[in-house]
Design a protein around this motif. Structure first.
Motif, PDB file in Angstrom:
ATOM      1  N   THR A  35       1.866  -7.688   5.410  1.00 11.07           N
ATOM      2  CA  THR A  35       2.500  -6.450   4.954  1.00 11.07           C
ATOM      3  C   THR A  35       2.338  -5.362   6.008  1.00 11.07           C
ATOM      4  O   THR A  35       3.274  -4.627   6.311  1.00 11.07           O
ATOM      5  CB  THR A  35       1.870  -5.999   3.627  1.00 11.07           C
ATOM      6  N   TYR A  92       8.005 -10.542   4.206  1.00  6.34           N
ATOM      7  CA  TYR A  92       7.263 -11.464   5.067  1.00  6.34           C
ATOM      8  C   TYR A  92       8.180 -12.135   6.075  1.00  6.34           C
ATOM      9  O   TYR A  92       7.739 -12.603   7.123  1.00  6.34           O
ATOM     10  CB  TYR A  92       6.545 -12.528   4.219  1.00  6.34           C
ATOM     11  N   PRO A  96      -1.518 -12.223   3.244  1.00  8.67           N
ATOM     12  CA  PRO A  96      -0.465 -11.367   2.686  1.00  8.67           C
ATOM     13  C   PRO A  96      -0.672  -9.882   3.001  1.00  8.67           C
ATOM     14  O   PRO A  96       0.280  -9.187   3.366  1.00  8.67           O
ATOM     15  CB  PRO A  96      -0.536 -11.624   1.185  1.00  8.67           C
ATOM     16  N   ALA A  97      -1.908  -9.400   2.888  1.00  4.84           N
ATOM     17  CA  ALA A  97      -2.164  -7.979   3.148  1.00  4.84           C
ATOM     18  C   ALA A  97      -1.851  -7.639   4.601  1.00  4.84           C
ATOM     19  O   ALA A  97      -1.217  -6.620   4.896  1.00  4.84           O
ATOM     20  CB  ALA A  97      -3.610  -7.645   2.826  1.00  4.84           C
ATOM     21  N   GLN A 157      -4.367   1.365   7.443  1.00 11.93           N
ATOM     22  CA  GLN A 157      -4.039   1.558   6.022  1.00 11.93           C
ATOM     23  C   GLN A 157      -4.904   0.735   5.079  1.00 11.93           C
ATOM     24  O   GLN A 157      -5.224  -0.395   5.387  1.00 11.93           O
ATOM     25  CB  GLN A 157      -2.579   1.213   5.780  1.00 11.93           C
TER      26      GLN A 157
END
Lengths: 411, 332
Positions: free
Chosen positions: A385, A199, A381-382, A411
């Protein structure tokens, strides 16, 4: 027969012990919170300031606030990396502390679990806080956490190296590329930033992405691609070492201090380390924008203080007093000064900047800074990433910036 | 197993001295046959009682985590679950997501390359060193114990040191190669997509050598000298002695070393996290690191558990191989 009875008794004991054990264990948990209301003498606090000097600065402020509220503070500090797992453990065993500090991008994640109490329950004023600070502390329209001081990142430059090369700090992307190329020679790189697959790599990329109109909801846009193109160009033409793919922000600071990078992207928490080297003369400016007409939007960093749902109203009320006290004007000013951070109330900004010229650039940036979780909340967070995956794909040359972003978004 | 056969043997006997005494002292009691059965039952009970601590330990520290992990992989397990305890059942959705992710094939291939590379390297170097230390020379013992050092260092420490050694610009390795004029520009060991996995495998080989060396050295010590003496009379020296005496005698130890090595290597996490964090661009991402990232960075505990279980199944295959290999070596 007699003997048979004799043997049965230990068995019965063993069974009793086995059945009793979990009861005893669970009993311990319930007793603690059941002891009720009237007189709260002690407030437990958990935070991740486990290193000096922050440990003492925060500890002293907490103790002072405790005295004011008439309670003693029982403080626990844990390493930053293990804070969230500790909080999750405690929320499942119902042993959360009365006051809990969280890193701001984690707040919504924890608030979403229902483990935190909205601060409006305790009439804590949120007036005057910078909009970015409030959005970081807000989950579903309710404020759950307040940060006394915050931080962000900017461009540090080595005054001596720039003066020798006869250049001024860049303000646009074109100037940044030209300056960085000019300052690259031998073992010295023009610029250092961190683009590692964590991150932190995402965080360092956000200023160029946001300032250019990119948005985290969908990273497959021309604006974000332009920003990633800048990062890629800087690495490709050699003005940033490809080691940036594996550096942390601390590594970036080390490169800058060793004179191996003329400029770096970093935050005010590095100032104490930089000041230790008296031979190093540095300045801080905003991170350049693509077009001079754009305003820089920086990502907001810092920790928020929250009141967990411990189920004990009297203790929660006292805990809220502590949180309010930590966010008072005096505490914001003194903690910001001591810890090289920025007060989160906009009304304090002018006074603070004039008293601490070193932090003026950062103070200015906080007014427009944006919280990472402001738009996506738990979804951050996803998406973060995906952003660092795209950065890594583009910087290693596995795909063009636009394709890398498209792949990552899909993705 | 052996315990129960022992006990049943003594029970089926005509009766111990103590037992006959008790029988004769209570003539009014039911028949001796009945009495013997109750004693048998008592003994059985004690057997179970002795097992209880071990069973509890296994259930608590092995059974519970495994069962929990399996259950978790079928649930939508999020951060909220910790507070509310609610984890909706989602069937195979987690497995479907994880296995259909474009990252899965990358991680699987990387895991295979990492494991094969590490095992081959560790084993070959470990065996060569073990054979080397068979010779008698001064400082042999000291050198051998120094070689154990990588094993004793905490993995986080060794990966931090290696991260510095392998750095492109100021790393010790590139400096060294530069001094020797082998390379003129720094090699991006950890930041090139084609080199990072090789570098990580190299570090893992360095860490694994002591284990291979120690076990194989122990195995070599077991081979009687007479065999080599007899062999040398028949003309088997050097390579021939290794081929026809050392290797066959060492086979059982070799199979144990290899299978244990595979199981240890499959689950390696801290070295990769410390060196590259799975980067650059996922080129060192393995199933273990991917599972860690899903659970503890993205808080998708269900998907993390599902991927973890995939790794458990792969390890299990090798664990079964190991059990068979070790049973055979015991038989031998």
């Amino acid at each position: 027969m007699k003997s048979a009875i004799r043997t049965r008794r230990p068995l019965a004991l063993a069974v009793a012990a086995l059945v009793g054990l979990p009861l005893a264990i669970s009993g311990c948990g319930t007793n603690a919170s059941a002891s009720s209301s009237e007189d709260v003498k002690e407030i437990s606090v958990m935070d991740y300031y486990n290193n000096e000097p922050d440990k003492s600065f925060i500890g002293d402020a907490l103790t002072a606030c405790g005295t004011k509220a008439g309670v003693t503070i029982k403080r626990e500090t844990v390493p930053g990396k293990s804070l969230i797992s500790k909080v999750l453990q405690q929320s499942s065993s119902k042993t959360l502390p009365d006051v809990l500090m969280l890193d701001n991008p984690d707040l919504q994640q924890i608030a979403a679990t229902g483990a935190l109490a909205p601060l409006s329950d305790f009439n804590i004023s949120t007036a005057d806080f910078a909009p970015g600070v409030l959005s970081a502390g807000t989950y579903k329209d309710k404020v759950y956490g307040l940060a006394p001081t915050v931080n962000t990142i900017a461009l540090f430059y080595n005054k001596d190296i720039l003066a020798k090369a006869g250049v001024t700090p860049p303000t646009t992307w074109d100037e940044l590329k030209a300056t960085a190329t000019k300052l690259t020679s031998g073992e010295q790189y023009g610029l250092a930033f961190n683009a590692n697959p964590t991150y932190e790599g995402t965080w360092q990329f956000l200023p160029v992405m946001w300032s250019n109109g990119g948005d985290e909801k969908n990273i497959d846009t021309p604006e974000t691609a332009q920003a990633l193109q800048l990062w890629t160009d800087l690495v490709k033409d050699g003005s940033v070492s490809s080691s940036a793919l594996n550096w942390t922000q601390a590594d970036v600071k080390d490169q800058f201090m060793a004179g191996k990078a003329a400029m770096m992207v970093n935050g005010p928490w590095q100032i104490p380390a930089l000041d230790k080297n008296t031979a190093l003369h540095y300045g801080v400016v905003k991170i350049p924008v693509r077009d001079a007409s754009q305003t820089e939007i920086a990502p907001l960093g810092g920790e928020v203080w929250t009141v967990p749902q411990t189920g004990n109203k009297a203790r929660q009320a006292k805990a809220a007093e502590i949180v309010a006290c930590m966010n008072s004007d005096e505490n914001q000013m003194s903690m910001a000064k001591a810890r090289n951070t920025i007060p989160s109330k906009t009304s304090l900004a002018a006074k603070f900047a004039s008293e601490n010229p070193k932090l003026a650039t950062f103070t200015d940036l906080i007014k427009t800074a944006r919280a990472r979780t402001g738009e996506l909340g738990e979804g951050w967070p996803a998406q973060a990433t995906k952003i660092y995956t795209a950065i890594q794909t583009a910087l290693t040359g596995k795909a063009s910036p636009a394709d890398a972003l498209k792949q990552a978004q899909g993705q | 197993m052996s315990l129960s056969t022992d006990v049943s043997l003594t029970n089926s006997g005509p009766g111990k001295p103590g037992a006959t005494q008790e029988e004769s002292q209570s003539p009014a009691q039911p028949s001796p046959r009945n009495n013997r059965r109750s004693r048998q039952r008592r003994e059985r009970l004690f057997q179970w009682l002795f097992l209880v601590p071990a069973v509890i330990y296994m259930a608590l520290f092995f059974g519970y985590p495994v069962v929990k992990n399996v259950v978790m992989s079928f649930q939508d397990y999020t951060t909220a679950t910790f507070f509310t305890g609610e984890a909706p059942w989602v069937g195979l959705a987690n497995y479907a997501t994880v296995l259909s992710s474009s990252l899965f094939s990358t991680s699987l291939i990387n895991t295979a390359l990492f494991t094969i590379g590490s095992i081959v390297g560790q084993f070959v170097v470990g065996l060569a060193l073990a054979i080397f230390f068979q010779r008698k020379f001064p400082l042999n013992g000291i050198l051998r114990s120094l070689l154990l050092l990588p094993w004793l260092l905490p993995l986080i420490v060794s990966s931090a040191v290696w991260r510095w050694i392998l750095d492109k610009d100021s790393g010790a390795l590139n400096r060294f190669l530069g001094q020797l004029h082998i390379v003129d520009t720094g090699i991006p060991w950890l930041t090139s997509t084609s080199l990072a996995l090789i570098a990580v495998v190299g570090v893992n080989i360095w860490i694994g050598i002591p284990f291979n060396l120690t076990i194989l050295y122990g195995g070599l010590q077991e081979i009687p000298d007479e065999l080599y003496e007899a062999g040398s009379l028949d003309g088997a020296t050097g390579w021939k002695a290794f081929r026809h005496i050392t290797w066959p005698m060492l086979r059982p130890v070799v199979s144990v070393v290899l299978v244990l090595g595979v199981v240890y290597t499959l689950k390696v996490l801290d070295i990769i996290l410390g060196l590259t964090n799975g980067g650059p661009a996922n080129s060192t991402q393995t199933i273990a690191t991917q599972s860690y990232a899903l659970s503890f960075q993205e808080f998708k505990f269900g998907e993390g558990a599902a991927l973890g279980n995939v790794l458990v199944i792969i390890s299990l295959v090798f664990a079964v191989l190991y059990l068979r290999a070790s049973r055979r070596s015991v038989d031998e």
